[in-house]
Scaffold this active site. Structure first.
Site, PDB file in Angstrom:
ATOM      1  N   CYS A   1     -13.988   1.375  -3.143  1.00  0.00           N
ATOM      2  CA  CYS A   1     -14.182   2.816  -2.941  1.00  0.00           C
ATOM      3  C   CYS A   1     -12.871   3.598  -2.955  1.00  0.00           C
ATOM      4  O   CYS A   1     -12.660   4.464  -3.791  1.00  0.00           O
ATOM      5  CB  CYS A   1     -14.920   3.061  -1.620  1.00  0.00           C
ATOM      6  SG  CYS A   1     -16.629   2.476  -1.612  1.00  0.00           S
TER       7      CYS A   1
ATOM      8  N   ASP B   1     -21.991   6.826  -4.858  1.00  0.00           N
ATOM      9  CA  ASP B   1     -21.206   5.804  -4.159  1.00  0.00           C
ATOM     10  C   ASP B   1     -21.886   4.447  -4.320  1.00  0.00           C
ATOM     11  O   ASP B   1     -23.008   4.255  -3.859  1.00  0.00           O
ATOM     12  CB  ASP B   1     -21.090   6.177  -2.680  1.00  0.00           C
ATOM     13  CG  ASP B   1     -20.031   5.364  -1.962  1.00  0.00           C
ATOM     14  OD1 ASP B   1     -19.397   4.512  -2.605  1.00  0.00           O
ATOM     15  OD2 ASP B   1     -19.831   5.586  -0.763  1.00  0.00           O
ATOM     16  N   ASP B   2     -21.235   3.518  -4.995  1.00  0.00           N
ATOM     17  CA  ASP B   2     -21.741   2.145  -5.195  1.00  0.00           C
ATOM     18  C   ASP B   2     -22.921   2.086  -6.160  1.00  0.00           C
ATOM     19  O   ASP B   2     -23.727   1.155  -6.066  1.00  0.00           O
ATOM     20  CB  ASP B   2     -22.179   1.520  -3.866  1.00  0.00           C
ATOM     21  CG  ASP B   2     -20.997   1.151  -2.986  1.00  0.00           C
ATOM     22  OD1 ASP B   2     -19.884   1.570  -3.299  1.00  0.00           O
ATOM     23  OD2 ASP B   2     -21.202   0.471  -1.964  1.00  0.00           O
TER      24      ASP B   2
ATOM     25  N   ASP C   1     -18.310   5.772  -8.332  1.00  0.00           N
ATOM     26  CA  ASP C   1     -16.953   5.292  -8.053  1.00  0.00           C
ATOM     27  C   ASP C   1     -16.773   3.829  -8.448  1.00  0.00           C
ATOM     28  O   ASP C   1     -15.665   3.376  -8.674  1.00  0.00           O
ATOM     29  CB  ASP C   1     -16.580   5.508  -6.586  1.00  0.00           C
ATOM     30  CG  ASP C   1     -17.554   4.834  -5.627  1.00  0.00           C
ATOM     31  OD1 ASP C   1     -18.568   4.291  -6.095  1.00  0.00           O
ATOM     32  OD2 ASP C   1     -17.297   4.859  -4.405  1.00  0.00           O
ATOM     33  N   HIS C   2     -17.855   3.049  -8.539  1.00  0.00           N
ATOM     34  CA  HIS C   2     -17.811   1.669  -9.037  1.00  0.00           C
ATOM     35  C   HIS C   2     -19.233   1.145  -9.069  1.00  0.00           C
ATOM     36  O   HIS C   2     -20.180   1.815  -8.645  1.00  0.00           O
ATOM     37  CB  HIS C   2     -16.925   0.765  -8.168  1.00  0.00           C
ATOM     38  CG  HIS C   2     -17.251   0.810  -6.711  1.00  0.00           C
ATOM     39  ND1 HIS C   2     -18.346   0.191  -6.167  1.00  0.00           N
ATOM     40  CD2 HIS C   2     -16.623   1.427  -5.678  1.00  0.00           C
ATOM     41  CE1 HIS C   2     -18.385   0.412  -4.872  1.00  0.00           C
ATOM     42  NE2 HIS C   2     -17.350   1.162  -4.546  1.00  0.00           N
TER      43      HIS C   2
END
Length: 912
Positions: free
Chosen positions: A106, A70-71, A335-336
């Site tokens: 997200c 995540d991130d 996710d990014h």
């Protein structure tokens, strides 16, 4: 003979004893040998079982494991600090150097990952709107890739963060094992849905640390699946919370990476940027406290990723021990991306640049050579169709992504050439168009129509009646025609609607009056003028053309005003309260009269003839009151009414006193009068002309009269005024009147009377005082900017080391107008990012010349190139399905370049 028999018996006994002993020894050895044989048989049986387990028939379909962080950034170098993952996934599999996400946020990104669809098709644009909504659950969630895998015989499991707005009330379809985080990422003090049961976790590392919980539960599910269902394939998603905030690292890693500054890329603190979109034009260089924050945040993010590194190794080791490693595909991604100080932006995502959209992407499994480097461009919409293709499942038509499984198998080790059959352009989009943004976008697209010049466009727009001159109230734009026939479009200003210099100051009644207002006015005339004859045939503002009184009534009015001239201003204020504040309910002080003879409410009993109060405060009443119960009750009720009446009278006097205190002028304005007209068109004399002079008091100094007062107006006697007559409802002063006099009338504000009890007002004052003290101590109390998204950080934000101790600060890293649509193209000859923002701003970055996107090179492009990029972007924005969403623009661009060299060029001043 006896001797020989004795010896014979003795010898026989010895022989029997020796035989028995030897037989017993043989029995023990046999039993021992049998026991040894049994033990060997058990060992052999166990070895044969282990051998069968290691060499049992595996599933015909491969296992699939997806690990998503995540991130996690790619451009800031976070993967360089995960040695176990790089060894397992990088050296043991294929690395995709150009992997992107469709939206650097997200929930939209994860929705695209689950469905294989672009945001404009699954309609999840932000982390709030439609994120895990009912509409999402009923339509797109039922078509996530897990539903197809489950129907094909896979044992599916999901562990970790799902969607930002997931509330834990249901298990999404397609998942056999479900350990879903409720809401957003956390490491401690969170709640999960464990197969339909909500479980709360606290802050104990050994039991609650979320990254380790995901690793342990997923490995347990994998072992149980292979033990009880050895012939069924497994598909798992491990959705890690790291390195998302609040960046709580495991205790054993909280001392690492103290001096790491990998996030300081060439674009770090590169600000301001006047050639970029609005938010970057607004953002300046970081302060020292911001720089320190980016350094410690980078350190904490890397610390949280160490637990992810351990989890990757744990899953890999378990697959190896189970003998399933050579039959399992493992995908690692995020996710990014993320930024930490790039372009002066302190932290966050949601930008179209590579540090937010480019993600780490690794794949290993059967048929994939270790150490491969892939330059083909991917997005997260390609994961779902690839997983289905790995499982041998037909890809549904609604999926926008393209599977890269065959691309992996066709590549040789060390080959970095682009595949001629793979696309080279993908869509990056953030935000949606609604409301005001729709009109802005339509106007931008209208202005970008080729062949329509500015003069023709203005001439067409000015035919719209909405732009017709002169300006009307609420009209924003007006068109005027110049002498040469050209049109000019300008903004309407207040002075254009009604000129302030030419506008006379008027005191006008409301256009309509309700029944209760007319009733109040009628009662006012009855009480104040004290002449019932005036009420005969009285007409009010709603249905009359003029106010008129005869001469006899005028004399009575003059007599009354002469008697009460000392409190004329007080009557005006009281009248204002009655009309403005007492319209919705009857108020007792409407009947208030300033006079000793009329000091009681109308219809009340004259109790002074029945009861008197002596000088020693003794009360004596008429005997008739005590003889008649009915009379006693009536008199007692009247006394209560009088008490309430005078209480309200006192309260009103206090309000008037407060009004006079606030509105005390610095010097007395000129004396004003009252103007009116009778039926013959005559003028009522002013107070200065009719009444004798009185000594100036504090009340006389306040000449403020409400603008909606009906009977008087602040017009000097020397000025010419528009009197009230037939067809006139307003009293206006001359336009040449001194501006200061008009300001007194216009700017005078009568304070609203307070109706709160005294105790409640005292409590509110204490609360306000406490709130002001708290605000004075809070440095971040003003952390709000119009159209900006801001955050605050203080010493209490992080609960695990390393802690923050430099105090609070505020920062605004994003704006509401940061909505954009971009195309990202990478092929043998081109590597660029082209974006169009909702505001009409256009940006272009050539990575071959500017790898860190420091300069907006849109002005270097020719018109036909911009047109081509614009058409490609519009095509992808409306695409649906793999056929429409797959574009190779390189060959088409080259063809256009050849034909465009001799083609017609548009005018230089034409803009998109």
């Amino acid at each position: 003979m006896h001797f020989s028999i004795f010896h014979f018996a003795t010898a026989l006994t010895l022989i029997l004893v020796i035989f028995a002993t030897s037989s017993d020894a043989r029995g023990k050895r046999a039993r021992a040998r049998d026991m040894y044989r049994n033990q060997n048989d058990e060992l052999v049986t166990e070895d044969r079982f282990n051998s069968r387990r290691n060499h049992r028939k595996k599933s015909d379909k491969p296992n699939i494991v997806i690990i998503m962080t995540d991130d996690q950034d790619k451009e800031l170098g976070s993967m360089d600090f995960m040695p176990k993952t790089m060894k397992i996934m990088g050296k043991g599999g294929a690395t995709f150097n150009n992997a992107f996400v469709t939206t650097p946020m997200c929930c939209p990104s994860r929705s695209s990952f689950l469905t294989g669809m672009y945001p404009h098709n699954h309609n999840v644009y932000t982390n709030n709107d439609n994120c895990s909504s009912i509409q999402w659950q009923q339509t797109h969630e039922t078509r996530n890739f897990a539903t197809y895998l489950s129907n094909a015989g896979y044992r599916t499991g999901y562990f970790g963060k799902y969607l930002n707005e997931y509330n834990g009330t249901y298990i999404p379809p397609g998942w056999r094992e479900w350990v879903g985080l409720i809401r957003n990422s956390r490491f401690y003090n969170y709640m999960i849905n464990f197969n339909g049961q909500k479980i709360r976790h606290e802050n104990d590392y050994y039991k609650d640390y979320f990254t380790d919980l995901i690793a342990n539960d997923s490995v347990t599910f994998l072992k149980q699946s292979k033990r009880y269902f050895p012939n069924r394939p497994v598909a798992m998603v491990l959705s890690m919370p790291a390195p998302h905030g609040p960046e709580d690292a495991a205790p054993q890693y909280q001392h690492l990476f103290e001096n790491v500054t990998a996030h300081r890329t060439p674009s770090w603190n590169y600000a301001p940027n006047p050639d970029k979109q609005w938010i970057l034009q607004y953002t300046g260089k970081m302060e020292p406290i911001h720089i320190a924050f980016t350094d410690i945040l980078m350190r904490k993010r890397l610390q949280t990723l160490q637990s992810v590194d351990d989890a990757v190794e744990k899953v890999y080791t378990e697959l190896k021990n189970l003998g399933e490693l050579d039959n399992t595909y493992i995908i690692y991604t995020s996710d990014h991306g993320y930024h930490l100080g790039q372009y002066g932006l302190l932290k966050g995502k949601a930008m179209p640049y590579d540090f937010d959209t480019r993600v780490p992407f690794y794949v290993r499994g059967p048929g994939i050579e270790g150490g491969m480097s892939m330059n083909e461009i991917l997005t997260n919409v390609d994961i779902a169709p690839t997983v289905l293709e790995m499982a041998g499942i037909n890809i549904p038509d609604h999926i926008d992504g393209k599977p890269f499984y065959k691309l992996l198998l066709s590549k040789n080790e060390g080959s970095e050439n682009f595949s001629p059959h793979w696309r080279d352009t993908v869509l990056i989009e953030r935000g949606k168009i609604n409301g005001k943004n729709v009109k802005i976008r339509e106007q931008i697209e209208y202005h970008s129509v080729p062949g329509l010049k500015k003069e023709a466009r203005l001439a067409k727009e000015c035919r719209d009646p909405a732009f017709k001159a002169p300006c009307k109230p609420k009209q924003k734009w007006v068109c005027t025609q110049l002498p040469d026939g050209r049109w000019r479009k300008t903004k309407c200003r207040l002075s254009d609607v009604v000129s302030k210099e030419k506008r006379a100051k008027c005191v006008c009644p409301p256009k309509k009056m309700r029944k209760d207002e007319r009733r109040n006015q009628k009662q006012f005339l009855k009480n104040f003028v004290n002449q019932p004859s005036m009420l005969t045939g009285t007409k009010f503002i709603k249905n009359r053309s003029g106010r008129s009184i005869d001469d006899n009534e005028l004399e009575e009015v003059d007599h009354q005003m002469a008697a009460d001239h000392a409190i004329t201003t007080l009557e005006t204020v009281v009248t204002h309260y009655v009309q403005k504040r007492g319209a919705n309910r009857r108020r007792k002080h409407d009947h208030w009269k300033f006079g000793l003879q009329s000091d009681t409410p109308e219809g009340s009993l004259n109790y002074r003839t029945l009861c008197t109060v002596g000088s020693n405060n003794t009360v004596a009443c008429d005997r008739s009151i005590y003889s008649s119960k009915q009379l006693w009750k009536i008199h007692k009720d009247e006394v209560n009414k009088l008490i309430e009446h005078y209480k309200e009278k006192i309260n009103m006097l206090k309000e008037i006193r407060e009004h006079l205190r606030i509105g005390k002028p610095s010097e007395a304005p000129p004396a004003f009068g009252v103007t009116n007209s009778n039926k013959r068109g005559g003028r009522i004399p002013t107070t200065s002309e009719t009444f004798p002079a009185f000594p100036e008091t504090s009340a006389d100094k306040d000449y403020s009269i409400p603008q909606n007062h009906i009977y008087t107006t602040d017009v000097p006697p020397t000025s010419s005024a528009v009197v009230i007559g037939k067809g006139e409802d307003c009293v206006c002063e001359d336009a040449s009147l001194n501006e200061s006099v008009g300001d007194i009338v216009e700017n005078t504000v009568v304070p609203r009377p307070s109706r709160k009890p005294k105790k409640e007002r005292r409590k509110n004052r204490k609360n306000n005082k406490r709130h002001r003290k708290r605000k004075n101590k809070d440095v971040t109390r003003d952390c709000h900017q119009f159209s900006m998204k801001c955050f605050t950080h203080d010493n209490d934000h992080w609960q695990t080391p390393p802690l923050w101790n430099l105090g609070p600060f505020c920062f605004c890293p994003n704006s509401n107008n940061n909505t954009y649509w971009c195309i990202r193209t990478i092929n043998d000859s081109h590597n660029f990012l082209y974006c169009e923002f909702i505001t009409g701003f256009i940006s272009y970055y050539d990575f071959n010349r500017d790898p860190y996107q420091l300069r907006n090179a849109v002005h270097d492009l020719e018109y036909w190139t911009l047109q081509q990029y614009h058409k490609t972007l519009n095509r992808l924005r409306a695409c649906a399905g793999p056929r429409e969403c797959t574009i190779r623009s390189g060959q088409y661009t080259e063809k256009k370049e050849k034909s465009g060299r001799h083609g017609r060029r548009p005018p230089a001043n034409h803009h998109l």
